[in-house]
Design an enzyme around this catalytic site. Structure first.
Site, PDB file in Angstrom:
ATOM      1  N   HIS A 141      -5.060  29.089 -25.430  1.00  0.00           N
ATOM      2  CA  HIS A 141      -3.787  28.428 -25.177  1.00  0.00           C
ATOM      3  C   HIS A 141      -3.017  28.244 -26.688  1.00  0.00           C
ATOM      4  O   HIS A 141      -1.939  28.680 -26.674  1.00  0.00           O
ATOM      5  CB  HIS A 141      -3.838  27.251 -24.433  1.00  0.00           C
ATOM      6  CG  HIS A 141      -4.317  27.329 -23.007  1.00  0.00           C
ATOM      7  ND1 HIS A 141      -4.811  26.601 -22.304  1.00  0.00           N
ATOM      8  CD2 HIS A 141      -3.700  28.459 -22.156  1.00  0.00           C
ATOM      9  CE1 HIS A 141      -5.030  26.946 -21.196  1.00  0.00           C
ATOM     10  NE2 HIS A 141      -4.469  28.097 -21.053  1.00  0.00           N
ATOM     11  N   LYS A 196     -15.302  32.303  -8.501  1.00  0.00           N
ATOM     12  CA  LYS A 196     -14.424  31.357  -8.450  1.00  0.00           C
ATOM     13  C   LYS A 196     -14.272  30.368  -7.275  1.00  0.00           C
ATOM     14  O   LYS A 196     -14.217  29.088  -7.515  1.00  0.00           O
ATOM     15  CB  LYS A 196     -12.959  32.078  -8.701  1.00  0.00           C
ATOM     16  CG  LYS A 196     -11.738  30.970  -8.815  1.00  0.00           C
ATOM     17  CD  LYS A 196     -10.933  31.009  -9.982  1.00  0.00           C
ATOM     18  CE  LYS A 196     -10.011  29.866  -9.972  1.00  0.00           C
ATOM     19  NZ  LYS A 196      -9.119  30.114 -10.709  1.00  0.00           N
ATOM     20  N   GLU A 226     -10.945  37.728 -18.263  1.00  0.00           N
ATOM     21  CA  GLU A 226     -11.301  36.516 -17.124  1.00  0.00           C
ATOM     22  C   GLU A 226     -12.755  36.936 -16.664  1.00  0.00           C
ATOM     23  O   GLU A 226     -13.502  36.195 -16.313  1.00  0.00           O
ATOM     24  CB  GLU A 226     -10.380  36.250 -16.462  1.00  0.00           C
ATOM     25  CG  GLU A 226      -9.139  35.885 -17.066  1.00  0.00           C
ATOM     26  CD  GLU A 226      -8.957  34.228 -17.650  1.00  0.00           C
ATOM     27  OE1 GLU A 226      -9.937  33.863 -17.421  1.00  0.00           O
ATOM     28  OE2 GLU A 226      -7.776  34.077 -17.810  1.00  0.00           O
ATOM     29  N   ARG A 278     -14.953  22.461 -12.523  1.00  0.00           N
ATOM     30  CA  ARG A 278     -13.992  23.615 -12.567  1.00  0.00           C
ATOM     31  C   ARG A 278     -13.514  23.673 -14.096  1.00  0.00           C
ATOM     32  O   ARG A 278     -13.051  24.652 -14.386  1.00  0.00           O
ATOM     33  CB  ARG A 278     -12.668  23.056 -11.957  1.00  0.00           C
ATOM     34  CG  ARG A 278     -11.538  24.270 -11.682  1.00  0.00           C
ATOM     35  CD  ARG A 278     -10.856  23.815 -10.632  1.00  0.00           C
ATOM     36  NE  ARG A 278      -9.689  24.854 -10.483  1.00  0.00           N
ATOM     37  CZ  ARG A 278      -8.876  24.952  -9.394  1.00  0.00           C
ATOM     38  NH1 ARG A 278      -8.860  24.284  -8.296  1.00  0.00           N
ATOM     39  NH2 ARG A 278      -7.843  25.935  -9.356  1.00  0.00           N
ATOM     40  N   GLU A 311     -10.099  19.765 -10.312  1.00  0.00           N
ATOM     41  CA  GLU A 311     -10.434  20.022 -11.923  1.00  0.00           C
ATOM     42  C   GLU A 311     -10.650  18.749 -12.541  1.00  0.00           C
ATOM     43  O   GLU A 311     -10.302  18.168 -13.559  1.00  0.00           O
ATOM     44  CB  GLU A 311      -9.211  20.538 -12.511  1.00  0.00           C
ATOM     45  CG  GLU A 311      -9.665  21.269 -13.905  1.00  0.00           C
ATOM     46  CD  GLU A 311      -8.734  22.081 -14.524  1.00  0.00           C
ATOM     47  OE1 GLU A 311      -7.984  22.846 -13.786  1.00  0.00           O
ATOM     48  OE2 GLU A 311      -8.687  21.903 -15.724  1.00  0.00           O
ATOM     49  N   LYS A 348      -3.995  26.284  -7.484  1.00  0.00           N
ATOM     50  CA  LYS A 348      -3.275  25.606  -8.561  1.00  0.00           C
ATOM     51  C   LYS A 348      -1.678  26.669  -8.536  1.00  0.00           C
ATOM     52  O   LYS A 348      -1.795  27.721  -8.558  1.00  0.00           O
ATOM     53  CB  LYS A 348      -3.678  25.899 -10.107  1.00  0.00           C
ATOM     54  CG  LYS A 348      -4.686  24.837 -10.430  1.00  0.00           C
ATOM     55  CD  LYS A 348      -4.708  24.827 -11.970  1.00  0.00           C
ATOM     56  CE  LYS A 348      -6.021  24.396 -12.349  1.00  0.00           C
ATOM     57  NZ  LYS A 348      -6.135  24.536 -13.745  1.00  0.00           N
ATOM     58  N   ASN A 360     -12.225  26.762 -18.214  1.00  0.00           N
ATOM     59  CA  ASN A 360     -11.497  26.989 -19.397  1.00  0.00           C
ATOM     60  C   ASN A 360     -12.155  27.375 -20.794  1.00  0.00           C
ATOM     61  O   ASN A 360     -11.695  27.336 -21.855  1.00  0.00           O
ATOM     62  CB  ASN A 360     -11.019  25.282 -19.668  1.00  0.00           C
ATOM     63  CG  ASN A 360      -9.918  24.950 -18.793  1.00  0.00           C
ATOM     64  OD1 ASN A 360      -8.947  25.905 -18.345  1.00  0.00           O
ATOM     65  ND2 ASN A 360      -9.832  23.864 -18.407  1.00  0.00           N
ATOM     66  N   HIS A 400     -10.353  28.984 -23.386  1.00  0.00           N
ATOM     67  CA  HIS A 400      -8.924  28.688 -23.264  1.00  0.00           C
ATOM     68  C   HIS A 400      -8.318  27.380 -24.061  1.00  0.00           C
ATOM     69  O   HIS A 400      -7.082  27.645 -24.472  1.00  0.00           O
ATOM     70  CB  HIS A 400      -8.580  28.178 -21.747  1.00  0.00           C
ATOM     71  CG  HIS A 400      -8.618  29.423 -20.659  1.00  0.00           C
ATOM     72  ND1 HIS A 400     -10.073  30.275 -20.520  1.00  0.00           N
ATOM     73  CD2 HIS A 400      -7.756  30.000 -19.821  1.00  0.00           C
ATOM     74  CE1 HIS A 400      -9.540  31.203 -19.739  1.00  0.00           C
ATOM     75  NE2 HIS A 400      -8.346  30.883 -19.218  1.00  0.00           N
ATOM     76  N   ARG A 403       8.256  19.514   2.109  1.00  0.00           N
ATOM     77  CA  ARG A 403       6.921  19.121   1.945  1.00  0.00           C
ATOM     78  C   ARG A 403       5.742  20.056   2.112  1.00  0.00           C
ATOM     79  O   ARG A 403       4.968  19.572   2.298  1.00  0.00           O
ATOM     80  CB  ARG A 403       6.579  17.718   2.703  1.00  0.00           C
ATOM     81  CG  ARG A 403       7.853  16.637   2.371  1.00  0.00           C
ATOM     82  CD  ARG A 403       7.091  15.162   2.789  1.00  0.00           C
ATOM     83  NE  ARG A 403       8.049  14.323   2.403  1.00  0.00           N
ATOM     84  CZ  ARG A 403       9.227  13.973   3.028  1.00  0.00           C
ATOM     85  NH1 ARG A 403       9.438  14.689   4.344  1.00  0.00           N
ATOM     86  NH2 ARG A 403      10.005  13.061   2.630  1.00  0.00           N
ATOM     87  N   HIS A 408      -2.443  36.447 -22.370  1.00  0.00           N
ATOM     88  CA  HIS A 408      -3.330  35.416 -21.946  1.00  0.00           C
ATOM     89  C   HIS A 408      -4.666  35.958 -22.258  1.00  0.00           C
ATOM     90  O   HIS A 408      -5.277  35.114 -23.100  1.00  0.00           O
ATOM     91  CB  HIS A 408      -2.997  34.931 -20.645  1.00  0.00           C
ATOM     92  CG  HIS A 408      -3.978  33.884 -20.089  1.00  0.00           C
ATOM     93  ND1 HIS A 408      -3.927  32.478 -20.463  1.00  0.00           N
ATOM     94  CD2 HIS A 408      -5.157  33.731 -19.295  1.00  0.00           C
ATOM     95  CE1 HIS A 408      -4.997  31.784 -20.000  1.00  0.00           C
ATOM     96  NE2 HIS A 408      -5.723  32.359 -19.011  1.00  0.00           N
TER      97      HIS A 408
HETATM   98 ZN    ZN Z   1      -7.158  32.115 -18.062  1.00  0.00          ZN
END
Ligand code: ZN
Ligand code: ADP
Length: 346
Positions: A243, A218, A176, A232, A228, A135, A236, A239, A113, A255
């Site tokens: 993606h 960030k 980025e 946040r 998010e 994340k 994206n 993105h 945990r 990416h």
């Molecule tokens: Zn990214």
């Protein structure tokens, strides 16, 4: 610079790695395991952990690249921790890029945990983006399908790792960096634009300054919206297109490269929807950097993939659109409007 709060303790300064020993001491873990990949392990592991005097650490090496982010890797690592009698008071350190950080964070958050976790990001992308914010995840029936939010106890961002980073991986991170300027900070965008040649040479002062600024941005964004649900999401930007492009290229387009193309697409849509006027500034900077601004993949395919993705809803696509450099809005745009704007590579 040392940032502290619910995102853990983040040390980002020249030679930040010198803080490693004291950070580990502070946690006083029962055992330490360093997870790294084969490339990073070869170049940096001995260098850091032996010289620093942390002699009892164990090393766990995973395959480099996206395939290392698998359930199999997680499972092998869980097993090692159990067999090695690790406890909730043990420390698992991720030494590597986003792949290592993601799978290690996931394992650290689930083992008993949750055990102590630390990040030492070694790619530019991980330093300015993925290592900050908690994340993590593995690929399972799709990219990042399984994962948790779990903050590290500490994160050490040291730009000297960037010296050995291959050129492509470096450019991947710059995409980025440029993103931060567009979504959050006009001055920063034009600062990068002025200094792009120096940055490309990995000149250490400028690199340091830029990485620190990105980490700061960030952190500011993540702290306001850890899970998010709102702000946040502006991270994206580029993105949703990106993606889809990554996926359609079978991940042959990296990416950051896909995000670069995606940012230009989002800017063009913004030109119509929000009256954004600096598409050329964005394009010019990405081009000067050496990042792609268009793709041969047909826009129909890209939009189709976006609609399939969770970010699309009844023919509408949620996009992050700039209004001006440094300021974005989140808007639903009709699928057809996106198509009409971007067809013919317009
Ligand atoms: Zn990214
Ligand atoms: P990302 O942070 O972009 O997700 P990855 O974890 O996939 O990156 O790492 C990209 C590649 O760069 C991998 O092959 C990895 O082994 C390699 N790599 C990571 N950090 C360094 C470094 N400091 N020097 C050399 N190669 C590195």
């Amino acid at each position: 610079m040392i940032l502290e709060g619910k995102i853990g303790r983040i040390i980002v300064e020249e030679n930040a790695i010198q803080h490693l020993k004291e950070e580990v001491k502070r946690l006083n873990p029962s055992k330490v395991c360093v997870v790294t990949d084969k490339n990073v392990g070869k170049i940096w592991f001995e260098n850091i952990f032996k010289e620093i005097g942390l002699k009892e650490v164990e090393k766990f090496e995973i395959d480099a690249g996206e395939k290392g982010k698998s359930l199999n890797t997680a499972s092998r690592l869980w097993k090692k921790l159990i067999e090695g009698k690790y406890t909730r008071k043990s420390l698992i350190i991720a030494l590597g890029g986003g792949v290592v950080g993601d799978v290690t964070g996931f394992v650290a958050s689930t083992f008993m945990r949750g055990t102590y976790f630390a990040q030492i990001p070694t790619t530019l992308l991980a330093q300015v983006d993925s290592s900050i914010g908690g994340k993590n995840g593995i690929n399972f029936h799709g990219k990042n399908m399984i994962g948790t939010f779990y903050q590290p106890s500490f994160t050490i961002v040291d730009t000297k790792f960037i010296e050995t980073l291959p050129e492509n991986e470096f450019l991947n991170g710059i995409a980025e960096i440029i993103k931060y300027g567009i979504i959050f900070d006009r001055k920063f965008f034009y600062f990068i634009k002025e200094n792009i040649e120096t940055l490309k040479k990995k000149e250490s002062d400028i690199l340091q300054k830029i990485v620190e600024k990105c980490v700061e941005m960030k952190v500011e964004i993540v702290v306001k919206d850890e899970r998010e649900e709102g702000l946040r999401r502006i991270l994206n930007f580029g993105h949703t297109f990106g993606h889809a492009i990554e996926k359609l290229s079978n991940y042959r387009i990296k990416h950051g490269f896909a995000v670069s193309i995606g940012m230009v697409m989002a800017c063009k849509v913004a030109e119509k929807v929000t009256g954004f006027k600096q598409v050329n500034d964005v394009k010019e900077l990405l081009e000067k950097t050496g990042l792609p601004t268009s793709t041969k993949i047909h826009i129909d395919k890209i939009v189709e993939e976006m609609v399939r993705d969770k970010k699309a809803w009844y023919g509408k696509i949620v996009l992050i659109l700039p209004q001006e450099i440094g300021k974005v809005t989140i808007q639903e745009v009709e699928k057809d409007e996106v198509l009409n704007t971007l067809k013919d590579g317009a």
